[in-house]
Structure formats: C-alpha cells, structure tokens
Design an enzyme around this catalytic site. Sequence first.
Site, PDB file in Angstrom:
ATOM      1  CG  ASP A 258       2.870  -0.587   7.805  1.00  0.00           C
ATOM      2  OD1 ASP A 258       2.412  -0.975   6.711  1.00  0.00           O
ATOM      3  OD2 ASP A 258       2.172  -0.457   8.823  1.00  0.00           O
TER       4      ASP A 258
ATOM      5  CG  HIS B 221      -0.399  -0.055   2.536  1.00  0.00           C
ATOM      6  ND1 HIS B 221       0.027   1.050   3.211  1.00  0.00           N
ATOM      7  CD2 HIS B 221      -0.186  -1.103   3.385  1.00  0.00           C
ATOM      8  CE1 HIS B 221       0.479   0.696   4.414  1.00  0.00           C
ATOM      9  NE2 HIS B 221       0.368  -0.608   4.532  1.00  0.00           N
TER      10      HIS B 221
ATOM     11  CG  ASP C  16      -2.434   4.182   3.331  1.00  0.00           C
ATOM     12  OD1 ASP C  16      -2.065   3.120   2.793  1.00  0.00           O
ATOM     13  OD2 ASP C  16      -3.356   4.222   4.175  1.00  0.00           O
TER      14      ASP C  16
ATOM     15  CG  ASP D 193      -0.824  -6.973   1.244  1.00  0.00           C
ATOM     16  OD1 ASP D 193       0.101  -6.169   1.010  1.00  0.00           O
ATOM     17  OD2 ASP D 193      -1.940  -6.598   1.662  1.00  0.00           O
TER      18      ASP D 193
ATOM     19  CD  GLU E 168      -3.097  -1.686   5.597  1.00  0.00           C
ATOM     20  OE1 GLU E 168      -3.317  -2.686   6.308  1.00  0.00           O
ATOM     21  OE2 GLU E 168      -2.475  -0.688   6.017  1.00  0.00           O
ATOM     22  CD  GLU E 169      -1.232   1.776   7.892  1.00  0.00           C
ATOM     23  OE1 GLU E 169      -1.996   1.384   8.795  1.00  0.00           O
ATOM     24  OE2 GLU E 169      -0.088   1.325   7.734  1.00  0.00           O
TER      25      GLU E 169
ATOM     26  CG  HIS F 200       1.519   1.444  12.727  1.00  0.00           C
ATOM     27  ND1 HIS F 200       0.157   1.260  12.818  1.00  0.00           N
ATOM     28  CD2 HIS F 200       1.822   1.228  11.434  1.00  0.00           C
ATOM     29  CE1 HIS F 200      -0.335   0.937  11.637  1.00  0.00           C
ATOM     30  NE2 HIS F 200       0.673   0.906  10.770  1.00  0.00           N
TER      31      HIS F 200
END
Length: 491
Positions: A161, A126, A128, A221, A195-196, A464
């Site tokens: 990520d 992804h 984002d 993924d 996605e987030e 994160h």
Amino acid sequence: MGKLRIALIGGLSILVVGAAVVGVRTATFAPANVADGRDVKLAAAPAYDLDAAVRHLSEAAQIRTISNQDPAANDVAEWDRLHAWLASTYPAVHGAMRRTILPNRTLVYHWPGSDASLAPVILMAHQDVVPVTPGTEGDWKYPAFAGTIADGAVWGRGTVDDKGSLVGLFEALDALAKSGFQPKRGIYLVSGHDEEAGGSGAIAAAAKLKAAGVKAIYTLDEGSIVLTDTPVIDGPAIMIGIAEKGYGTLKVTASAPGGHSSMPPAETGVTTLAKAVLAIAGKPFPLEFRGPGASMIEALAAKKGGATRMAVANRWLFGRSLKNRLGAAPTTAAAFHTTIAPTMLEGSPKENVLPQSASALINYRIAPWNSSADVMARAKAAVGSTKVDLAWVKPPREPSRVSSTSSQGWKWIAAAARADAPDAVLTPTLVVAGTDSRSMEPVSEDVYRFMPMHFSLKESAMIHGTNEHMAIDSFKRMIDFYARLIATSTG
C-alpha cells in the site's frame, strides 16, 4: 373432521406451492448483470526484467514518503527524492509521457493517444505510506524501511500500500514504451502525494484534468484484490471495487459547569457525554441486502450452490436468517450498512477536576444508499433531549457513485484479471475504506478499485500493519496485469 381435512389440505397445498417457488427460484437464480470479459481479445504483456523490477520495488520502499497525522512532520524532501528516482529509473516512461508535478507534489503523467476522439484512461497509485506504529519497530521481521528482498518477497512499509501498484504501473508502462507501443487512447497516470492523509493531491489533480476537458472511459486505483480464501466459497475470487463508502467524523460535545471532583453534581459532563455516545452507538443503521455487497454475495452464492444459493435466491423467505449470517462478523457486516465507531474521548486535563467540556469523536463509514444528512438525523434522534452538541469535525465525504459492471472498462479490467486467475469467481464489491479514486468521478465515466495481488484473509491484515511485504509472484502478476490492461484498452 371435514374442516380439519380441508385445513390440512390447504396447508399442504401452501407448502407444496412454497417448495415449488423455492425450487424454481433456486434453479433459475443468477447474479445481477456482471459481464465476465470473456469476449475481450486480450493483448500480451511485453517482456521485462523481473529481477530488476523487484530491485526497483525495494529501492522505492526505502524512500520514506510517510504521511504523518500532522503534515508539518512530513519530510517533503522524500517526495522529491521519489520523483528523481522515478525519472532516473524509468527513462522510457519519461520519454513517452509528459510529467506535471503539482505544487503539493502530486504527479500527473500524460501519454497522448494517436486518436484524440477516444476517451482516455486514468490509472492511479499513491506515493505516500503510513507510519510504523511507535513501539512496534522491533516486531518487524526485517526493518520497515530497508526494502529487504528475502523469502520470496520484498519487505517494507508501502510495498503493498501502495508503492507495489506505483512501481508495477511504471514497470508496465516502461516495458510498453521500450517495445515501441503507441496508444490510440490517451493514458493518464495520477499519483497522489497524500492519499493516507485525506487525498488533497488527487482532488487537485482531478481539478486539473477537468479544466483540460478530460473525460476518461475508466479510472483504476487500489482498493480490492484477488482473495484466495473468500468466505462463502472458501476459494479464490476476483473482487473489483465498484464503489466506496463515504466518510465522516461527528463530534459530540457535552458542556458543564466544571468544578472540584470532591463535590460532583448528580450528572457531570462526562456522564452526559457517555449517555449520548451510548445512545448513538446503540442505534446502529440496519443491515440492508443491497448495493455492491449484495452483488458480491449473489456471485459467491451462485458459485457455492446448495443451501447458500437457495437462501440468496429466496430472500423473501430466508432474508432474516441471511442478514443474521452477514452481520455475524464485522468484516462482512461493514458492506451492508453505515458503520458507527466511537474512537476518541476528551475530558478534564486533570483527574480531580470536573471538565467544563467533554467530547467524543464518532467515525462513520457511510453506505452508498445513505448520506451524511441521514447520519446526522439518526444521531440527533438517538440523543433526543440529552444536552449535547453535534457537529461534523470537517465536511463529510459522501459515498461514491456505483460504477457499471457491464461497461467496456469493466470488461477490460475483468479480462486482464482473469488471465492470471481463470478459475476464480468474478465479483463486484464495496470498498469500505477510502481511496484517491473517488476524486476522479467528475472526470471519468466509471471508477474501479482493484489490485491483482493474490492474498488470503490472514495476509491482508498486514496492510497498514506489521511485516508488510509484497510476494514476488504477486508483484509479477501486477506488472503483467497492468501491461495487458493498458495494451488492450488503449492499443
């Protein structure tokens, strides 16, 4: 004395038989069917410029495709900037693959295969990233969106990520295209824009693929990694996610007359709400040794040997002790039951006002053997006659299906992962968070969740979090892995 002697002999006989059963089961114990991929003839990764690839990851990390809690706060121009950057940085990819930009800015690339009868593959990463937590900006070793290259790594939000995967995929595809590679099996690259923040982009992409009649042999993924200090074995394990938990947030609301706090009734809306929340949290789902989590423990126990192997091989005898050990740490327990997490509370807008409505949000991550209906039924049973309303904040997402550990797709992924970690234990696992890949189930035989990064448990905490960074050696592993996998499974 005769009866006592008979009883003793009988007791000893039971012990002997029991010990024999334990011994035989331990000696013959083997994990559930997990193909090791050793029969796969793995293609080599083509040559590429690692220094340039590292610079590219740095540049991508500087593009602020931040998914905020409120989508209206997103700077959509950053997604356009990323798309333009991809096109200018990877001309060979854009020459070989047809790009579609969906209205929501999700990307779908297609490299047609020479044999239309072969099912294609779907690769995902992804665009984002999550925001930096306000007030923690100064805690970063290097600025969060500078893409600093230092200390053998690229630093910045999203480097792991999931722009590490995104750039790694483009580097691999670019190297293959430059080398003259022509796939026999078609390749789709799907890159969701949000996605987030829920994954609506992946849902739209899956709908587009379904309308085109796509049925992939596998989807890959993000999701799990090569863990270098895996619990149980204290060593490396290639952990490939074969399923992910469902997701739902329950709103618990207690209504009350309200009024002045100087004259409170015997029970206020807040106390009613508190009783309900405590009742729900106090009735957790039991730990169950089943599903992908159990497959993971079996593989690790087979490697560990000794008492661990004996306990897992003889759950009829050691089941309670095993569950107690698995439930001792939240990180482990999460793989074996549906979790219940009260997260948000709302009541009166002022300290001296009794609320007319008090509410709480409870987040659930639903195990593969449960459903949202099970969650609601358990919550209703827990609150009983307590006067509260229970409702989903939005329709819950059910758990994914469990993918095969013996399919051709699994074998290809396992072989490509083993190439850089030949001594690591290969194991399936349950991804307890969510990924965009769940949306590909209607258009893919199997869905896998794996990134070939080598992380310790401590290092994985930066995802994160503060000081997110991609080690250059891990990034090289990623590019090599993707290139080998694509060349092997589509060539």
